[in-house]
Motif scaffolding. Structure first.
Motif, PDB file in Angstrom:
ATOM      1  N   GLU A  54      66.591 -45.533  75.054  1.00  0.00           N
ATOM      2  CA  GLU A  54      65.941 -45.203  76.444  1.00  0.00           C
ATOM      3  C   GLU A  54      64.641 -44.783  75.918  1.00  0.00           C
ATOM      4  O   GLU A  54      63.393 -44.824  76.673  1.00  0.00           O
ATOM      5  N   ASP A  55      64.545 -44.140  74.661  1.00  0.00           N
ATOM      6  CA  ASP A  55      62.834 -43.494  74.518  1.00  0.00           C
ATOM      7  C   ASP A  55      62.043 -44.601  74.457  1.00  0.00           C
ATOM      8  O   ASP A  55      60.793 -44.568  74.433  1.00  0.00           O
ATOM      9  N   HIS A  56      62.373 -46.101  74.091  1.00  0.00           N
ATOM     10  CA  HIS A  56      61.585 -47.103  73.963  1.00  0.00           C
ATOM     11  C   HIS A  56      61.119 -47.520  75.571  1.00  0.00           C
ATOM     12  O   HIS A  56      59.873 -47.839  75.597  1.00  0.00           O
ATOM     13  N   TRP A  57      61.824 -47.202  76.376  1.00  0.00           N
ATOM     14  CA  TRP A  57      61.284 -47.195  77.606  1.00  0.00           C
ATOM     15  C   TRP A  57      60.436 -46.133  78.058  1.00  0.00           C
ATOM     16  O   TRP A  57      59.466 -46.575  78.872  1.00  0.00           O
ATOM     17  N   ARG A  58      60.995 -44.955  77.910  1.00  0.00           N
ATOM     18  CA  ARG A  58      59.966 -43.907  78.117  1.00  0.00           C
ATOM     19  C   ARG A  58      58.570 -43.930  77.196  1.00  0.00           C
ATOM     20  O   ARG A  58      57.511 -43.787  78.252  1.00  0.00           O
ATOM     21  N   ARG A  59      58.613 -44.424  76.159  1.00  0.00           N
ATOM     22  CA  ARG A  59      57.179 -44.414  75.683  1.00  0.00           C
ATOM     23  C   ARG A  59      56.421 -45.802  76.010  1.00  0.00           C
ATOM     24  O   ARG A  59      55.168 -45.422  76.310  1.00  0.00           O
ATOM     25  N   ALA A  60      57.060 -46.632  76.581  1.00  0.00           N
ATOM     26  CA  ALA A  60      56.246 -47.577  77.127  1.00  0.00           C
ATOM     27  C   ALA A  60      55.691 -47.585  78.378  1.00  0.00           C
ATOM     28  O   ALA A  60      54.428 -47.782  78.500  1.00  0.00           O
ATOM     29  N   LEU A  61      56.455 -46.893  79.216  1.00  0.00           N
ATOM     30  CA  LEU A  61      55.674 -46.189  80.477  1.00  0.00           C
ATOM     31  C   LEU A  61      54.683 -45.253  80.320  1.00  0.00           C
ATOM     32  O   LEU A  61      53.783 -45.361  81.095  1.00  0.00           O
ATOM     33  N   ALA A  62      55.098 -44.441  79.515  1.00  0.00           N
ATOM     34  CA  ALA A  62      54.240 -43.341  79.040  1.00  0.00           C
ATOM     35  C   ALA A  62      52.788 -43.683  78.511  1.00  0.00           C
ATOM     36  O   ALA A  62      51.767 -43.270  78.951  1.00  0.00           O
ATOM     37  N   ASP A  63      52.819 -44.691  77.585  1.00  0.00           N
ATOM     38  CA  ASP A  63      51.774 -45.206  77.165  1.00  0.00           C
ATOM     39  C   ASP A  63      50.926 -45.833  78.012  1.00  0.00           C
ATOM     40  O   ASP A  63      49.658 -45.779  78.106  1.00  0.00           O
ATOM     41  N   GLY A  64      51.492 -46.744  79.001  1.00  0.00           N
ATOM     42  CA  GLY A  64      50.868 -47.646  79.923  1.00  0.00           C
ATOM     43  C   GLY A  64      50.080 -46.359  80.907  1.00  0.00           C
ATOM     44  O   GLY A  64      49.024 -46.996  81.193  1.00  0.00           O
ATOM     45  N   VAL A  65      50.761 -45.524  81.350  1.00  0.00           N
ATOM     46  CA  VAL A  65      50.193 -44.676  82.083  1.00  0.00           C
ATOM     47  C   VAL A  65      48.817 -44.096  81.443  1.00  0.00           C
ATOM     48  O   VAL A  65      47.821 -44.028  82.118  1.00  0.00           O
ATOM     49  N   ALA A  66      49.105 -43.500  80.218  1.00  0.00           N
ATOM     50  CA  ALA A  66      48.035 -42.730  79.432  1.00  0.00           C
ATOM     51  C   ALA A  66      47.011 -43.841  79.100  1.00  0.00           C
ATOM     52  O   ALA A  66      45.647 -43.392  79.223  1.00  0.00           O
ATOM     53  N   GLU A  67      47.006 -44.958  79.017  1.00  0.00           N
ATOM     54  CA  GLU A  67      46.075 -45.999  78.725  1.00  0.00           C
ATOM     55  C   GLU A  67      45.449 -46.467  79.991  1.00  0.00           C
ATOM     56  O   GLU A  67      44.436 -47.199  80.157  1.00  0.00           O
ATOM     57  N   GLY A  68      45.974 -46.105  81.206  1.00  0.00           N
ATOM     58  CA  GLY A  68      45.400 -46.579  82.436  1.00  0.00           C
ATOM     59  C   GLY A  68      45.789 -48.148  82.759  1.00  0.00           C
ATOM     60  O   GLY A  68      45.372 -48.714  83.753  1.00  0.00           O
ATOM     61  N   ALA A  69      46.714 -48.546  82.098  1.00  0.00           N
ATOM     62  CA  ALA A  69      47.362 -50.014  82.274  1.00  0.00           C
ATOM     63  C   ALA A  69      48.168 -50.002  83.422  1.00  0.00           C
ATOM     64  O   ALA A  69      48.594 -50.971  83.883  1.00  0.00           O
ATOM     65  N   ARG A  95      52.432 -51.598  88.596  1.00  0.00           N
ATOM     66  CA  ARG A  95      50.850 -52.222  88.819  1.00  0.00           C
ATOM     67  C   ARG A  95      50.026 -52.733  87.739  1.00  0.00           C
ATOM     68  O   ARG A  95      48.855 -52.118  87.549  1.00  0.00           O
ATOM     69  N   ALA A  96      50.679 -53.291  86.860  1.00  0.00           N
ATOM     70  CA  ALA A  96      49.918 -53.797  85.439  1.00  0.00           C
ATOM     71  C   ALA A  96      49.107 -54.913  86.164  1.00  0.00           C
ATOM     72  O   ALA A  96      49.265 -55.638  86.921  1.00  0.00           O
ATOM     73  N   PRO A  97      48.023 -55.105  85.456  1.00  0.00           N
ATOM     74  CA  PRO A  97      46.936 -56.117  85.568  1.00  0.00           C
ATOM     75  C   PRO A  97      47.894 -57.502  85.815  1.00  0.00           C
ATOM     76  O   PRO A  97      48.739 -57.881  85.020  1.00  0.00           O
ATOM     77  N   ALA A  98      47.437 -58.443  87.002  1.00  0.00           N
ATOM     78  CA  ALA A  98      48.129 -59.383  87.084  1.00  0.00           C
ATOM     79  C   ALA A  98      47.909 -60.678  86.210  1.00  0.00           C
ATOM     80  O   ALA A  98      48.904 -61.729  86.080  1.00  0.00           O
ATOM     81  N   ASP A  99      46.888 -60.534  85.450  1.00  0.00           N
ATOM     82  CA  ASP A  99      46.565 -61.707  84.762  1.00  0.00           C
ATOM     83  C   ASP A  99      46.840 -61.263  83.265  1.00  0.00           C
ATOM     84  O   ASP A  99      46.513 -62.354  82.468  1.00  0.00           O
TER      85      ASP A  99
END
Length: 231
Positions: free
Chosen positions: A132-147, A195-199
């Protein structure tokens, strides 16, 4: 046939029967006698291959969870972008549950049956956390990067994972949608939820890299007969 091969085949038969019984009846409602009857052995014969019913459950869960972790890490290794990683996590977890409905049902639902405080239970919890850490990191990184834009990372993770694991209950290989189509749709839903970029083009999960559970029973979800009638 060598003794080693015979022993391995018997061990696999026991695990196949155990997964089917645990998934359909529940671990608590399955006895060693039930397991012995399913594989046409004596109780003593079962104990020649497994030390206890709980040890058998723990072994099944350990191997399945480690296989999931190993496959996930292989697929994620080339990718740094959070959207790519989330897409692969969604696609792979969906496919594993769709292709191994009985094994994953046991893996997901029978942690409660392991003795609290036991080394086996602690090990399975640690493996779950590592995955589950892989999921946590993917989401956290996405938020941190503004993605990604989401209000609650934990609830989002739980919702997306539940969507994926639910395929063990309803997916049918002969249904209207192929597994590839289901995975693609779930990835689209998941990326929309954060809410990731649609393209943003994302990779698809490589099914050939998913773990193989040789004890997974044949698909019996559409078979209305009771367990005893299939033996």
């Amino acid at each position: 046939m060598s003794t080693q091969l015979t022993t391995r085949d018997t061990g696999e038969r026991i695990r196949t029967a155990a997964v089917l019984l645990f998934a359909r009846r529940g671990y608590a409602a399955t006895s060693i006698r039930d397991l012995a009857k399913a594989v046409n052995m004596t109780n003593a014969g079962i104990y020649h291959h497994v030390s206890s019913k709980e040890a058998l459950l723990a072994d099944l869960m350990r191997v399945a969870q480690q296989g999931l972790i190993d496959a996930t890490e292989r697929m994620l290794a080339p990718y740094a972008r959070p959207a790519d990683r989330l897409a692969l996590l969604i696609g792979s977890l969906t496919a594993i549950h769709a292709r191994n409905p009985m094994t994953t049902r046991v893996m997901d639902g029978e942690l409660r049956s392991l003795t609290p405080g036991s080394a086996a239970r602690d090990e399975i919890i640690a493996l779950r956390d590592a995955y589950e850490d892989h999921w946590r990191r993917a989401l956290a990184d996405g938020v941190a990067e503004g993605a990604f834009r989401l209000a609650d990372q934990r609830l989002t993770r739980l919702a997306l994972m539940s969507m994926c694991t639910g395929t063990s209950e309803w997916y049918r290989p002969d249904g209207d949608a192929t597994l590839e189509q289901v995975c693609a749709e779930f990835v689209a839903i998941g990326l929309a939820a954060v809410r990731a970029p649609a393209d943003a083009a994302v990779p698809t999960a490589d099914f050939s890299q998913l773990p193989d559970f040789p004890w997974e029973p044949p698909d019996v979800r559409n078979d209305p007969r009771p367990d005893e009638a299939r033996r």
